[in-house]
Design a protein around this motif. Sequence first.
Motif, PDB file in Angstrom:
ATOM      1  N   GLY A  64       0.773  -1.238   0.000  1.00 45.22           N
ATOM      2  CA  GLY A  64       0.000   0.000   0.000  1.00 45.22           C
ATOM      3  C   GLY A  64       0.802   1.284   0.000  1.00 45.22           C
TER       4      GLY A  64
ATOM      5  N   ASP B 239      -8.784   8.011   6.051  1.00 47.10           N
ATOM      6  CA  ASP B 239      -9.631   7.586   4.927  1.00 47.10           C
ATOM      7  C   ASP B 239      -9.370   8.507   3.735  1.00 47.10           C
ATOM      8  OD1 ASP B 239     -11.532   6.632   3.199  1.00 47.10           O
ATOM      9  OD2 ASP B 239     -13.258   7.365   4.344  1.00 47.10           O
TER      10      ASP B 239
ATOM     11  N   ARG C 122      -5.636   6.351  -7.410  1.00 46.27           N
ATOM     12  CA  ARG C 122      -6.571   5.352  -7.947  1.00 46.27           C
ATOM     13  C   ARG C 122      -5.823   4.207  -8.614  1.00 46.27           C
ATOM     14  NH1 ARG C 122     -10.347   8.280 -11.909  1.00 46.27           N
ATOM     15  NH2 ARG C 122     -11.501   6.310 -11.833  1.00 46.27           N
TER      16      ARG C 122
ATOM     17  N   ARG D 165      -4.119   2.057  -5.821  1.00 46.83           N
ATOM     18  CA  ARG D 165      -5.086   1.238  -5.078  1.00 46.83           C
ATOM     19  C   ARG D 165      -5.586   0.072  -5.930  1.00 46.83           C
ATOM     20  NH1 ARG D 165     -10.520   3.684  -2.368  1.00 46.83           N
ATOM     21  NH2 ARG D 165     -11.041   3.874  -4.567  1.00 46.83           N
ATOM     22  N   ALA D 166      -5.804   0.332  -7.237  1.00 46.47           N
ATOM     23  CA  ALA D 166      -6.281  -0.738  -8.121  1.00 46.47           C
ATOM     24  C   ALA D 166      -5.225  -1.840  -8.244  1.00 46.47           C
ATOM     25  CB  ALA D 166      -6.608  -0.169  -9.497  1.00 46.47           C
TER      26      ALA D 166
ATOM     27  N   GLU E  41      -2.974  -2.584  -5.955  1.00 44.55           N
ATOM     28  CA  GLU E  41      -2.988  -3.294  -4.673  1.00 44.55           C
ATOM     29  C   GLU E  41      -4.157  -4.270  -4.605  1.00 44.55           C
ATOM     30  OE1 GLU E  41      -0.951  -3.230  -2.051  1.00 44.55           O
ATOM     31  OE2 GLU E  41       0.464  -1.821  -2.928  1.00 44.55           O
ATOM     32  N   ASP E  42      -5.321  -3.827  -5.072  1.00 45.27           N
ATOM     33  CA  ASP E  42      -6.505  -4.703  -5.057  1.00 45.27           C
ATOM     34  C   ASP E  42      -6.309  -5.931  -5.936  1.00 45.27           C
ATOM     35  OD1 ASP E  42      -7.706  -2.931  -3.356  1.00 45.27           O
ATOM     36  OD2 ASP E  42      -8.957  -1.972  -4.896  1.00 45.27           O
ATOM     37  N   ALA E  43      -5.454  -5.791  -6.972  1.00 47.74           N
ATOM     38  CA  ALA E  43      -5.204  -6.927  -7.869  1.00 47.74           C
ATOM     39  C   ALA E  43      -4.162  -7.880  -7.308  1.00 47.74           C
ATOM     40  CB  ALA E  43      -4.740  -6.410  -9.233  1.00 47.74           C
ATOM     41  N   SER E  44      -3.667  -7.599  -6.080  1.00 47.08           N
ATOM     42  CA  SER E  44      -2.695  -8.464  -5.398  1.00 47.08           C
ATOM     43  C   SER E  44      -1.395  -8.599  -6.175  1.00 47.08           C
ATOM     44  CB  SER E  44      -3.300  -9.861  -5.145  1.00 47.08           C
ATOM     45  OG  SER E  44      -4.437  -9.754  -4.322  1.00 47.08           O
TER      46      SER E  44
ATOM     47  N   VAL F 232      -5.257  -7.961 -15.264  1.00 51.43           N
ATOM     48  CA  VAL F 232      -4.955  -6.816 -14.396  1.00 51.43           C
ATOM     49  C   VAL F 232      -5.089  -5.512 -15.183  1.00 51.43           C
ATOM     50  CG1 VAL F 232      -3.131  -5.657 -13.090  1.00 51.43           C
ATOM     51  CG2 VAL F 232      -3.474  -8.119 -12.832  1.00 51.43           C
TER      52      VAL F 232
ATOM     53  N   LYS G  58      -8.781  -4.684 -15.820  1.00 49.26           N
ATOM     54  CA  LYS G  58      -9.445  -4.212 -14.601  1.00 49.26           C
ATOM     55  C   LYS G  58      -9.020  -2.787 -14.270  1.00 49.26           C
ATOM     56  CE  LYS G  58     -11.960  -4.658 -10.892  1.00 49.26           C
ATOM     57  NZ  LYS G  58     -13.436  -4.705 -11.005  1.00 49.26           N
TER      58      LYS G  58
ATOM     59  N   THR H  50     -11.384   0.564 -14.109  1.00 52.53           N
ATOM     60  CA  THR H  50     -11.420   1.431 -12.924  1.00 52.53           C
ATOM     61  C   THR H  50     -11.224   2.893 -13.312  1.00 52.53           C
ATOM     62  OG1 THR H  50     -10.554  -0.357 -11.529  1.00 52.53           O
ATOM     63  CG2 THR H  50     -10.338   1.906 -10.698  1.00 52.53           C
TER      64      THR H  50
END
Length: 815
Positions: free
Chosen positions: A641, A708, A759, A762-763, A765-768, A805, A808, A812
């Motif tokens: 992150g 946040d 953005r 974060r995307a 990171e969300d995709a691992s 990836v 996606k 996004t």
Amino acid sequence: MSSTDVHNEAENSGPSGYAAARLRLLTEGARSGPPRRSALAELTDEWLTGLFAAGAEGLRGVSLVAVGGYGRGELSPRSDLDLLLLHDGGDSKAVAALADRIWYPVWDLGLALDHSVRTPAEARKTAGEDLKVQLGLLDARHIAGDLGLTAGLRTAVLADWRNQAPKRLPELQELSAERAERQGELQYLLEPDLKEARGGLRDATILRAVAASWLADAPREGLDDARRRLLDVRDALHLTTGRATDRLALQEQDQVAAELGLLDADTLLRQVYEAARVISYASDVTWREVGRVLRSRAVRPRLRAMLGGGKPPAERSPLAEGVVEQDGEVVLARAARPERDPVLPLRAAAAAAQAGLPLSLHAVRRMAATGRSLPTPWPAEAREQLVTLLGSGRPTVDVWEALEAEGLITRFLPDWERVRCRPQRNAVHVWTVDRHLIETAVRASEFTRRVHRPDLLLVAALLHDIGKGWPGDHSVAGEIIVKDVAARIGFDRDEVTVLSTLVRHHLLLVETATRRDLEDPATVRSVAEAVGSQGTLELLHALTEADALATGPAAWSSWRGSLVADLVKRVAAVLAGDDPDEPEAAAPTAEQERLAIEAMATGSPVLSLRAQTEPPAEDQPSGDPEPLGVELLIAVPDQPGVLPAVAGVLAMHRLTVRTAELRAQDLPDGVEGSVLLLNWRVAAEYGSLPQAARLRADLVRALDGSLDIAGRLAERDAAYPRRRGVVPPPPRVSVHPAASRLATVIEVRAQDAPGLLFRIGRALEDASVRVRSAHVSTLGANAVDAFYVTGPEGAPLPGEEAAAVARKLEETLRG
């Protein structure tokens, strides 16, 4: 024969005397331009006065009135005589007989006549129904008869016009727009209509009518001279053709130029275009002001009722440093100082184009009058603002013309003067050279997602034909010019080489693809040798298409496009062996190593902010260095992150990221652990930079999850509604599997915006996936970001997973 002798001959000899005097006046070489038009009007006045006196003996309550161009005292050799016989409604038979005594001698001489016989009431009624009649009556001028009758009509017509202006001006604007659509723009046509095309004599007359309404007035500077030039050209056209024509046909341009004493037809057209540009710009500014006044009048009564009287303050919304939006225009902030901020004109222009708003005339004139020249080379911000302006799409055209009208473009780019208003005598081209260059930049802005260096594409688009103002091959001349211009703008040596190569070879691909055998290896090899690299080839391909599309509908087709694409594919194959492998990591500086050790020891992020400057320019009176931005160094213990956390904190603090790098930093022997080092160049959107301690505190909270960021950014976006402006091309995410053996390279090309990097991070990171390194750059309004990612085990992603990836991430960003 003297002027007095000419008038006496006309007065004493009737129609034949007037005809002879008229002929002498038009053929005597010593008089031309406004003096000849005025003399012709006076001569005609005296003749018509004699005709009126002979026919109106004993008749009262009648006057002869000149309207339209004749009313203004401007008679070209073949101009119509626009006449109104005005009467008080008395003896109608006597008035009709008088009309015949005047009209028939005019017809007998073969002169065109636009005539009417009306009472003042009838004239006003007709004017109320027909805008053309009303415009003509605004220039009414007394010739003979009852002066009081004429004066009364003039007063009444002006009063009617001013009273009805809120209704009639929008109607007039609509008719002007329809005429422009039919006739085209005078400043670009090879065979223009001097009167009816946009920017022609009709528009100049309309500007006088708008001024007479007292609602708005046109910018006066240069307007009278522009109108005079067009009238002079029309006079010469009438004399050389012997016809009452306003169309400057190709076959007559050399004769007209000779009549005016000009070098050649190109010189003639250039003068016509420059005059038309002044009138067109004045029209744009004037109609904008009319709209503003009418909107203000419609809203003000309601606001007064709500606020209990008084004038409400105009709302001002910030767009950039020193630049705000007010009343639908881009104006300077109250604290702006053009005399101390040489980048301000480019910053204001870029902000206006990005917002899709016009630049205020007052703002442009103030910057032109008080601003100082940019240093050489330009500061980085100036270069970036130019790129942003060029990449803004269609709004760039109007903003560029506003700068051009006040001489700012040639101040920034002196070589622009040679292509200004330069005609192109080629049936394929629909624009002058300068407008073609801007159109090419507009087209190139659509292709910024296709190239790694959109800034180089946009600047090459602007300058690719800059050599057309010089003798010889314009590509060769342009290459030399661009080397100097690009260095002055501040590009480094390698970038200057790329730009000069693009300009030198901007016709290479389309000419080779359509004129050579692509199956011959020598053909492809020669193009590869000229281009030199994959990156330059990519840029040249986009420039070729943008150039063709900006030339005209005949210059590009799917067939040409497929041939060029085939050639590019073959050349790319030849150049593939030259592609570099993954670049080696640079050795850390002492400060970077110190921060990395401190971050590892404390287990938390550490950072430093350091201003970057360059030596002051010689003409900078204060001797202060020019700011280049602020270098932000951050060292963080390796953890998930980091990228979205840092990007989000910077977006919260309204810091624009110009360039950014993220990479793992090797620690000295004996120090355990892994540290991520971020080396970024940032700038404050508005005001001053935040304190480093505050940035660090927010970064700690972002990493531990107590801040946040997404919510804070969403709240801010909701508080500032999105402006209607340029619509950028959609983002594009692609995978480059051959770019590195150690990681998968995912490239993102998108419109730069607050929070974009957050953005993206974060995307990912969300995709691992793990970001091994990142190379982020903002080129004007475009973000071009490359992310070297691996799976959790540290290996490159399999092909299908990498593609998923990328898809996606693109979804996004589009959302």
